[in-house]
Design a protein around this motif. Structure first.
Motif, mmCIF file in Angstrom:
data_model
loop_
_atom_site.group_PDB
_atom_site.id
_atom_site.type_symbol
_atom_site.label_atom_id
_atom_site.label_comp_id
_atom_site.label_asym_id
_atom_site.label_seq_id
_atom_site.Cartn_x
_atom_site.Cartn_y
_atom_site.Cartn_z
ATOM 1 N N ASN A 198 0.859 -1.174 0.000
ATOM 2 C CA ASN A 198 0.000 0.000 0.000
ATOM 3 C C ASN A 198 0.896 1.224 0.000
ATOM 4 O OD1 ASN A 198 -1.527 2.228 1.022
ATOM 5 N ND2 ASN A 198 -3.051 0.781 1.737
ATOM 6 N N LYS A 199 0.544 2.211 -0.827
ATOM 7 C CA LYS A 199 1.458 3.362 -0.959
ATOM 8 C C LYS A 199 1.475 4.201 0.303
ATOM 9 C CE LYS A 199 0.781 3.596 -5.881
ATOM 10 N NZ LYS A 199 -0.627 3.268 -6.187
ATOM 11 N N TYR A 200 0.310 4.375 0.911
ATOM 12 C CA TYR A 200 0.280 5.145 2.167
ATOM 13 C C TYR A 200 1.151 4.485 3.224
ATOM 14 C CZ TYR A 200 -3.739 7.773 0.475
ATOM 15 O OH TYR A 200 -4.569 8.582 -0.224
ATOM 16 N N LEU A 235 3.677 2.582 2.754
ATOM 17 C CA LEU A 235 5.096 2.697 2.430
ATOM 18 C C LEU A 235 5.617 4.092 2.781
ATOM 19 C CD1 LEU A 235 7.474 1.231 1.367
ATOM 20 C CD2 LEU A 235 6.874 1.911 -0.919
ATOM 21 N N VAL A 236 4.816 5.119 2.456
ATOM 22 C CA VAL A 236 5.230 6.480 2.800
ATOM 23 C C VAL A 236 5.368 6.620 4.312
ATOM 24 C CG1 VAL A 236 4.564 8.894 2.756
ATOM 25 C CG2 VAL A 236 4.257 7.509 0.739
#
Lengths: 118, 408
Positions: free
Chosen positions: B159-161, B163-164
């Motif tokens: 999930n990109k969130y 990972l950020v």
């Protein structure tokens, strides 16, 4: 001495085991009704575009590099700090010189803009 | 040894006698004793979290002018127990496409990393898990394991969130580890040992009175290490949903929170151990159980300060957070260690009280100079965003709406 580390090892295993056991119990107790919508990647209801393991800002890498220098420094300084009481002034001055060189490195990184978060 | 002077050690000795009575060899008896001891200490820590959650929710509630939990049980004391029972029966959703090992290892690791810090901390003169000669280094190393848990959670969630959030967490934790480690050098230097038991024994007076600058840096860095407000960028809800734990649900999500609450408490008792004299207090040498009481009182005072810190400060922006670390705390901690090393060596032959006063004075001078320098570097004006003058509603009389017919 060895007994101490045995305790640390056992404690490490136990502290891994307790949360794992709690999660396993929860997995037994909880309902299991997966469906494809529920299992989709959660991005506030939007469809995911592209892979999640995408490129990220390079700044994270730069700051980790700066971190690496200082962590190695700390590892070198810990034995010095333990022996500090017995050290002559000469050895203390040497360590201060070592820290000053690293401080110079930090200033260099600062002036080069490695610490600016854009 | 009487029971009331030191009940914990009394029970441990009794249990040891019981184990030896079964007729096992000394090796087996020790190992089994260790396993039981570790289980009791770690499980005690886990159940203690239930109380911590109540305490923190109640306090945060008061800080925000609410009551906090007040329905279940007296003063809402059983609220976290009810929550715990509920979260055990929640579905554990595993999103498709996760890295299974990383995804499931992360919550376990993030709790284990904090629990392991309990193994080396001296709670009273006689009551500690183990006294290893590299105590402080062990704490730092185990703290690093928590970062591994977070990056596993972020990376494994697909999930990109997440990972950020994980990248932010790692940037933050790595950065704040530098002033944390360097200011932890000061007590080691003053004691001449890395063992936490020795550090507590040597604190006469407390190290916060000898090196307040180092203590301040250590405190701020350990708040940042716990990843709570104002340093909670890794789970900034308004920016990246919930950060690294977006994809977790049920008890796996709960484990991150157990880890976080326990880490806050652990950070405050490590601060107490290293800078506030641990279990030391009047009469604690003779009656060890009194040491435990002092230790808990001090820890809860620091924990209260930590919650005040959380409740009163808005979240930092990421560049402000990195600036605070790399441009303020890191150079400051390096200067502090150099000055303390030099001053302590130059006045090594003078009386103890004189050396303490000089060190204190040197620390205060450093803090004042740093404060002046920071004030010089602070931007007092902020650039205007947008140049055009915008029409702003500014009625003469706020109580009368234009066009409502009334004459204003």
């Amino acid at each position: 001495m060895l007994n101490d580390w045995l305790y640390v090892g056992i404690f490490a295993l136990v502290s891994m085991f307790l949360p794992a056991a709690a999660i396993s119990i929860a997995a037994l107790l909880s309902p299991k009704k997966p469906n494809s919508v529920k299992n989709a990647t959660y991005e506030c209801g939007m469809e995911t575009v592209g892979p999640a393991w995408a490129q990220m800002k390079v700044q994270y890498y730069v700051c980790t590099l700066v971190f690496l220098v200082f962590d190695v420094e700390a590892v070198l300084l810990f034995p010095w700090a333990v022996a500090y009481k017995q050290l002559p002034l000469y050895a203390v001055a040497e360590a201060i010189l070592f820290i000053l060189i690293l401080l110079g490195g930090l200033l260099y990184a600062w002036r080069k803009g490695a610490l600016e978060w854009l | 040894m009487s029971f009331w002077r030191d009940p914990i050690i009394f029970i441990i000795e009794w249990a040891k006698g019981l184990l030896a009575g079964i007729g096992w060899g000394p090796g087996w008896a020790t190992t089994v004793g260790f396993v039981i001891g570790a289980f009791v200490l770690a499980a005690g820590a886990m159940f203690f979290v239930v109380f911590l959650i109540w305490y923190e929710r109640k306090l945060i509630g008061r800080l925000q002018d609410r009551f906090g939990p007040n329905r279940v049980g007296p003063w809402g004391l059983f609220q976290p127990i009810a929550d715990m029972l509920k979260i055990f029966t929640k579905e554990l959703i595993t999103p498709s496409g996760v890295d299974w090992i990383a995804y499931n290892l992360a919550p376990v690791l993030s709790v284990a990393a904090v629990l392991m810090m309990w193994a080396v901390t001296p709670f009273s003169k006689t009551f500690f898990g183990v006294n290893i000669s590299v105590g402080i280094l062990f704490l730092i190393a185990v703290g690093g394991l928590g970062e591994v848990g977070i990056i596993l959670a972020g990376w494994g969630s697909n999930n990109k969130y997440a990972l950020v959030g994980a990248l932010r967490a790692v940037a933050q934790l790595c950065s704040y580890e530098v002033p944390f480690v360097i200011s932890a050098l000061v007590p080691v230097m003053l004691t001449g040992s890395m063992s936490l038991v020795d550090i507590v024994e040597a604190q006469n007076p407390w190290y916060i009175l000898v090196a307040p600058a180092a203590a301040l840096i250590f405190f701020i860095a350990s708040v940042a290490e716990t990843g709570r407000a104002p340093f909670d960028l890794a789970e900034a809800e308004s920016e990246i949903v919930a950060g690294y734990n977006v994809e977790y649900s049920g008890l796996k999500f709960g484990m991150f929170f157990v880890g976080e609450f326990l880490h806050a408490f652990t950070a405050s008792f490590i601060f107490v151990t290293v800078f506030l004299g641990g279990w030391r207090g009047p009469g604690a040498d003779q009656i060890p159980v009194l040491g435990l009481v002092y230790f808990m009182i001090k820890t809860f005072i620091v924990y209260f300060a930590l919650i005040l810190f959380r409740g009163t400060n808005p979240r930092f922006r990421i560049d402000q957070m990195m600036d605070l670390n790399w441009k303020v705390l890191t150079p400051l901690s390096l200067v502090v260690i150099m000055v303390i090393a030099l001053v302590d060596r130059l006045f090594a032959s003078s009386a103890d009280w004189l050396r303490t006063v000089i060190l204190l004075a040197a620390n205060l001078v450093i803090l004042v100079v740093a404060e002046r320098l920071i004030r010089r570097g602070v931007k007092t004006t902020r650039p205007e965003v947008g140049s055009r003058q915008r029409p702003v509603a500014s009625p003469d009389n706020l109580f009368i709406q234009p066009g409502s017919g009334a004459k204003g």
